[in-house]
Design a protein around this motif. Structure first.
Motif, PDB file in Angstrom:
ATOM      1  N   ILE A 132      67.968 177.195  66.625  1.00  0.00           N
ATOM      2  CA  ILE A 132      68.417 175.647  64.932  1.00  0.00           C
ATOM      3  C   ILE A 132      66.403 175.563  64.778  1.00  0.00           C
ATOM      4  CG2 ILE A 132      69.031 173.156  64.793  1.00  0.00           C
ATOM      5  CD1 ILE A 132      70.997 173.598  67.448  1.00  0.00           C
ATOM      6  N   ILE A 133      66.117 175.156  64.917  1.00  0.00           N
ATOM      7  CA  ILE A 133      64.494 174.540  64.449  1.00  0.00           C
ATOM      8  C   ILE A 133      63.834 175.452  64.318  1.00  0.00           C
ATOM      9  CG2 ILE A 133      62.186 173.971  64.835  1.00  0.00           C
ATOM     10  CD1 ILE A 133      63.630 172.486  67.063  1.00  0.00           C
ATOM     11  N   ILE A 134      63.767 177.281  63.642  1.00  0.00           N
ATOM     12  CA  ILE A 134      63.122 177.766  63.860  1.00  0.00           C
ATOM     13  C   ILE A 134      63.717 179.285  62.899  1.00  0.00           C
ATOM     14  CG2 ILE A 134      60.922 179.572  64.485  1.00  0.00           C
ATOM     15  CD1 ILE A 134      60.272 178.311  66.934  1.00  0.00           C
ATOM     16  N   PRO A 135      63.412 179.360  61.458  1.00  0.00           N
ATOM     17  CA  PRO A 135      62.146 178.857  60.534  1.00  0.00           C
ATOM     18  C   PRO A 135      63.006 177.837  60.360  1.00  0.00           C
ATOM     19  CG  PRO A 135      63.619 180.425  60.070  1.00  0.00           C
ATOM     20  CD  PRO A 135      64.006 181.107  61.715  1.00  0.00           C
ATOM     21  N   ARG A 136      64.621 177.179  60.196  1.00  0.00           N
ATOM     22  CA  ARG A 136      65.393 176.395  59.368  1.00  0.00           C
ATOM     23  C   ARG A 136      64.745 175.365  59.147  1.00  0.00           C
ATOM     24  NH1 ARG A 136      70.138 178.064  58.205  1.00  0.00           N
ATOM     25  NH2 ARG A 136      71.621 176.250  57.699  1.00  0.00           N
ATOM     26  N   HIS A 137      64.066 174.737  60.340  1.00  0.00           N
ATOM     27  CA  HIS A 137      63.679 173.357  60.171  1.00  0.00           C
ATOM     28  C   HIS A 137      61.930 173.956  60.029  1.00  0.00           C
ATOM     29  CE1 HIS A 137      67.395 171.540  60.301  1.00  0.00           C
ATOM     30  NE2 HIS A 137      67.616 171.699  60.916  1.00  0.00           N
ATOM     31  N   LEU A 138      61.504 174.068  60.765  1.00  0.00           N
ATOM     32  CA  LEU A 138      60.008 174.375  61.115  1.00  0.00           C
ATOM     33  C   LEU A 138      59.818 174.641  59.514  1.00  0.00           C
ATOM     34  CD1 LEU A 138      57.998 173.849  62.649  1.00  0.00           C
ATOM     35  CD2 LEU A 138      57.753 176.144  63.796  1.00  0.00           C
ATOM     36  N   GLU A 139      60.095 175.203  59.178  1.00  0.00           N
ATOM     37  CA  GLU A 139      59.878 176.756  58.321  1.00  0.00           C
ATOM     38  C   GLU A 139      59.574 175.511  56.804  1.00  0.00           C
ATOM     39  OE1 GLU A 139      59.575 180.461  56.544  1.00  0.00           O
ATOM     40  OE2 GLU A 139      59.322 181.456  59.097  1.00  0.00           O
ATOM     41  N   TYR A 140      60.903 175.058  56.376  1.00  0.00           N
ATOM     42  CA  TYR A 140      61.136 174.080  55.613  1.00  0.00           C
ATOM     43  C   TYR A 140      60.944 172.555  55.002  1.00  0.00           C
ATOM     44  CZ  TYR A 140      63.964 177.909  53.628  1.00  0.00           C
ATOM     45  OH  TYR A 140      63.878 179.423  53.271  1.00  0.00           O
ATOM     46  N   ARG A 141      59.864 171.856  56.250  1.00  0.00           N
ATOM     47  CA  ARG A 141      59.714 170.625  56.636  1.00  0.00           C
ATOM     48  C   ARG A 141      59.275 170.737  55.067  1.00  0.00           C
ATOM     49  NH1 ARG A 141      63.900 168.942  58.623  1.00  0.00           N
ATOM     50  NH2 ARG A 141      63.990 167.950  60.636  1.00  0.00           N
ATOM     51  N   GLU A 142      58.285 170.584  55.316  1.00  0.00           N
ATOM     52  CA  GLU A 142      56.737 170.817  54.604  1.00  0.00           C
ATOM     53  C   GLU A 142      56.176 172.107  53.448  1.00  0.00           C
ATOM     54  OE1 GLU A 142      53.092 168.750  56.255  1.00  0.00           O
ATOM     55  OE2 GLU A 142      53.991 167.783  56.698  1.00  0.00           O
ATOM     56  N   ILE A 143      56.433 171.663  52.429  1.00  0.00           N
ATOM     57  CA  ILE A 143      56.031 172.653  51.468  1.00  0.00           C
ATOM     58  C   ILE A 143      55.791 172.443  50.399  1.00  0.00           C
ATOM     59  CG2 ILE A 143      57.350 174.109  49.631  1.00  0.00           C
ATOM     60  CD1 ILE A 143      60.069 173.873  51.253  1.00  0.00           C
ATOM     61  N   SER A 144      54.387 173.052  49.566  1.00  0.00           N
ATOM     62  CA  SER A 144      53.562 173.183  49.261  1.00  0.00           C
ATOM     63  C   SER A 144      53.791 174.743  48.648  1.00  0.00           C
ATOM     64  CB  SER A 144      52.589 173.662  49.578  1.00  0.00           C
ATOM     65  OG  SER A 144      50.985 173.052  47.825  1.00  0.00           O
ATOM     66  N   LEU A 145      53.924 174.004  46.459  1.00  0.00           N
ATOM     67  CA  LEU A 145      53.578 175.532  45.817  1.00  0.00           C
ATOM     68  C   LEU A 145      54.036 175.300  43.915  1.00  0.00           C
ATOM     69  CD1 LEU A 145      57.737 176.426  45.419  1.00  0.00           C
ATOM     70  CD2 LEU A 145      57.077 174.104  45.822  1.00  0.00           C
ATOM     71  N   SER A 146      53.531 175.857  43.780  1.00  0.00           N
ATOM     72  CA  SER A 146      53.774 175.319  42.370  1.00  0.00           C
ATOM     73  C   SER A 146      55.349 175.417  41.213  1.00  0.00           C
ATOM     74  CB  SER A 146      52.912 176.321  41.633  1.00  0.00           C
ATOM     75  OG  SER A 146      53.064 176.688  39.811  1.00  0.00           O
ATOM     76  N   VAL A 147      55.147 175.049  39.824  1.00  0.00           N
ATOM     77  CA  VAL A 147      56.095 174.615  39.147  1.00  0.00           C
ATOM     78  C   VAL A 147      56.753 176.933  39.223  1.00  0.00           C
ATOM     79  CG1 VAL A 147      57.631 173.889  37.262  1.00  0.00           C
ATOM     80  CG2 VAL A 147      56.455 172.895  38.307  1.00  0.00           C
ATOM     81  N   ASP A 148      55.721 177.985  38.781  1.00  0.00           N
ATOM     82  CA  ASP A 148      55.964 179.204  38.585  1.00  0.00           C
ATOM     83  C   ASP A 148      56.021 179.719  39.572  1.00  0.00           C
ATOM     84  OD1 ASP A 148      55.111 178.262  36.298  1.00  0.00           O
ATOM     85  OD2 ASP A 148      52.839 178.867  36.829  1.00  0.00           O
ATOM     86  N   HIS A 149      56.669 179.339  40.842  1.00  0.00           N
ATOM     87  CA  HIS A 149      57.288 179.945  41.947  1.00  0.00           C
ATOM     88  C   HIS A 149      58.773 179.794  42.348  1.00  0.00           C
ATOM     89  CE1 HIS A 149      53.021 179.198  43.852  1.00  0.00           C
ATOM     90  NE2 HIS A 149      53.377 180.794  44.907  1.00  0.00           N
ATOM     91  N   PHE A 150      59.260 180.466  41.161  1.00  0.00           N
ATOM     92  CA  PHE A 150      60.536 180.760  40.161  1.00  0.00           C
ATOM     93  C   PHE A 150      61.059 181.602  41.265  1.00  0.00           C
ATOM     94  CE2 PHE A 150      58.326 181.405  36.284  1.00  0.00           C
ATOM     95  CZ  PHE A 150      58.985 180.149  35.733  1.00  0.00           C
ATOM     96  N   SER A 151      61.134 182.216  42.201  1.00  0.00           N
ATOM     97  CA  SER A 151      62.203 183.241  43.678  1.00  0.00           C
ATOM     98  C   SER A 151      61.859 182.051  44.684  1.00  0.00           C
ATOM     99  CB  SER A 151      61.054 184.375  44.083  1.00  0.00           C
ATOM    100  OG  SER A 151      59.666 184.196  44.743  1.00  0.00           O
ATOM    101  N   ILE A 152      60.892 180.951  44.432  1.00  0.00           N
ATOM    102  CA  ILE A 152      61.482 179.673  46.210  1.00  0.00           C
ATOM    103  C   ILE A 152      62.674 179.024  44.896  1.00  0.00           C
ATOM    104  CG2 ILE A 152      60.036 178.196  47.817  1.00  0.00           C
ATOM    105  CD1 ILE A 152      59.037 180.808  48.100  1.00  0.00           C
ATOM    106  N   TRP A 153      61.817 178.390  43.825  1.00  0.00           N
ATOM    107  CA  TRP A 153      63.089 177.185  43.309  1.00  0.00           C
ATOM    108  C   TRP A 153      64.247 178.358  44.035  1.00  0.00           C
ATOM    109  CZ3 TRP A 153      61.538 172.849  43.230  1.00  0.00           C
ATOM    110  CH2 TRP A 153      59.887 172.125  43.239  1.00  0.00           C
ATOM    111  N   ARG A 154      64.243 179.111  42.520  1.00  0.00           N
ATOM    112  CA  ARG A 154      65.662 179.693  43.295  1.00  0.00           C
ATOM    113  C   ARG A 154      66.177 179.687  43.777  1.00  0.00           C
ATOM    114  NH1 ARG A 154      68.065 185.577  40.455  1.00  0.00           N
ATOM    115  NH2 ARG A 154      70.087 185.513  41.642  1.00  0.00           N
ATOM    116  N   HIS A 155      65.925 180.179  45.358  1.00  0.00           N
ATOM    117  CA  HIS A 155      65.930 180.073  46.929  1.00  0.00           C
ATOM    118  C   HIS A 155      66.911 178.780  47.477  1.00  0.00           C
ATOM    119  CE1 HIS A 155      66.104 181.191  50.903  1.00  0.00           C
ATOM    120  NE2 HIS A 155      65.532 179.957  51.148  1.00  0.00           N
ATOM    121  N   LEU A 156      65.512 177.715  46.383  1.00  0.00           N
ATOM    122  CA  LEU A 156      65.383 176.539  47.269  1.00  0.00           C
ATOM    123  C   LEU A 156      67.506 175.851  46.374  1.00  0.00           C
ATOM    124  CD1 LEU A 156      62.293 174.750  47.481  1.00  0.00           C
ATOM    125  CD2 LEU A 156      63.856 175.559  49.497  1.00  0.00           C
ATOM    126  N   ALA A 157      67.931 176.501  45.276  1.00  0.00           N
ATOM    127  CA  ALA A 157      68.264 175.772  44.467  1.00  0.00           C
ATOM    128  C   ALA A 157      69.580 175.957  45.039  1.00  0.00           C
ATOM    129  CB  ALA A 157      68.602 176.083  42.946  1.00  0.00           C
TER     130      ALA A 157
END
Length: 456
Positions: free
Chosen positions: A40-65
């Motif tokens: 349950i926790i890996i990776p759905r929660h462990l990798e997503y609890r804290e995120i550091s990125l740039s506004v220009d990380h379009f692929s990550i923003w699209r994934h989260l959207a």
């Protein structure tokens, strides 16, 4: 047995249990207990609890959207500059912390630009449990009437801790137009607002003041530096009341014209326990002000004297006293109204001599944490020695100037002055400590637990 019982519970129930854990170490500890929690926790929660990125990380923003179920697992979000916009000499470089799994690779250019620019806002709306938002270099995102920063602040209603950093250069002028921002920022759950760096664009001041006033649970407030601001901006503090305010940082850059506004703000908040105010000079506090203050960080003892006068006839009792500029002539006047036995943490920015440091140690005998991040000089104190040194420097400036310069003290000179010391740090001791010296220090001072950067 426990894993067998867990396997009978609905997956939604287990997800609700995991959602109560915000810290990654707690998540990892739970994931290591059995395979059920691990799946349950890996990776759905462990990798997503804290995120550091740039506004220009379009692929990550699209994934989260496009994956609201994953975006809802984010608790802390740090938005930094892209690598291309960081100055060459900047240090340290941004360090991204982005999820690596469950992301489908998307070729660049598959979405129109307007849709890519909308992904961050949609992703923020999906982060329904976002607790902390940290925004680096807000000046880069504050351009235009519909700037990115304003749009972001309208999509974070659940945030409790907001950190906004401004990197405006010292020579930059403050924008005079502050009526551009029309959005209403919903920050009703805010508990801490840390606004660091150089002055903000004026267009943000009114909406942010309104947002803070709608945050009844605000406990921590750090204001940006006041350089370039006048009484028109300082007056915004009037009628600001935060009944739960515990920690306040007023920054620096205040002038004699704006001091009264800060003074009235302090007098109106008796709940403050932790106060930081650099370069506070001409301040007079009303009797009984700041009755709960325990931790004080100021550059000059003039404010300490004003605070002591407001406490008369009682002595000022503090647990932390920091960022002081100490001169021997000031000690008898500025410290006489302080109960030195209550101070446990002491931070010094400047001390004119080791003799002054001895006086400080005698006045604060119970200090357990000492930080000296400035200058402490060992130098001749007599008038004749100072005059002789000036003459010799003028006659022989290159030959013996270095030998007559002030000398930084050794660690061994300071430690005996504070017998209760447990933690000692400072940048005034550039010379390294040999291994034999470290062993000797450990033997001579058994109460010392940390000598930066060593753990004893």
């Amino acid at each position: 047995m426990m894993c067998a019982l867990l396997a009978r519970l609905p997956i939604d129930t287990l997800e609700l249990i995991v959602e109560w854990l915000d810290d990654c170490p707690d998540l990892l500890s739970l994931a290591l207990t059995c395979s059920t929690w691990k799946n349950i926790i890996i990776p759905r929660h462990l990798e997503y609890r804290e995120i550091s990125l740039s506004v220009d990380h379009f692929s990550i923003w699209r994934h989260l959207a496009e994956r609201p179920s994953l975006a809802s697992n984010v608790r802390k979000l740090v938005i930094s500059d892209s690598e291309g916009s960081v100055p060459l000499l900047a240090s340290p470089a941004p360090r991204w912390q982005i999820p690596r799994t469950l992301i489908q690779p998307v070729p660049d250019g598959t979405s129109p630009y307007w849709q890519q620019s909308n992904y961050p806002l949609v992703a923020l709306q999906n982060m329904r449990s976002l607790n902390t938002l940290e925004f680096e270099n807000i000046n880069r995102w504050s351009q235009g009437s519909q700037d990115t920063l304003s749009l972001f602040l309208t999509h974070i209603p659940t945030v409790e801790h907001l950190i906004l950093r401004s990197s405006r250069s010292l020579g930059a002028e403050v924008d005079a137009n502050f009526e551009d921002v029309q959005q209403t920022w919903d920050l009703s759950n805010l508990k801490s607002a840390v606004l660091t760096g150089m002055p903000w664009e004026r267009k943000y001041l009114h909406p942010f003041r309104a947002a803070l006033l709608s945050s009844p649970a605000l406990q921590v407030l750090h204001l940006p530096h006041f350089v370039g601001y006048g009484t028109d901006i300082a007056s915004l503090l009037d009628e600001c009341r935060f009944p739960s305010l515990i920690e306040l940082n007023l920054g620096w850059g205040w002038t004699f014209d704006t001091y009264p506004y800060a003074q009235r703000f302090l007098e109106a908040h008796p709940t403050i326990e932790n106060l930081t105010w650099s370069y506070a000079y001409n301040v007079t506090l009303r009797e009984g002000s700041l009755p709960r203050l325990k931790h004080l960080s100021v550059s000059h003892l003039a404010f300490v004297r004003a605070l002591s006068a407001a406490r008369e006839p009682e002595k000022l009792c503090l647990e932390t006293l920091g960022d002081l500029f100490l001169f021997s002539s000031d000690l008898p006047i500025d410290l006489q109204e302080i109960d030195g036995t209550t101070v446990r943490r002491l931070s010094i920015k400047f001390c004119d001599s080791l003799a002054t440091l001895r006086s400080v140690a005698a006045f604060f005998p119970s200090v357990t944490h000492l930080s000296i991040h400035g200058n402490v000089y060992i130098r001749p104190k007599s008038r004749w020695s100072r005059a002789f040194r000036k003459v010799v420097r003028r006659v022989f400036p290159r030959r013996i100037a270095n030998s007559l310069s002030p000398i930084s003290p050794r660690v061994e000179d300071v430690l005996p002055l504070f017998p209760e010391l447990e933690d000692f740090s400072g940048s005034s001791f550039p010379q390294g400590i040999a291994g034999s010296s470290l062993q000797d220090i450990r033997a001579r001072f058994p109460k010392l637990r940390r000598l930066e950067p060593f753990d004893l």
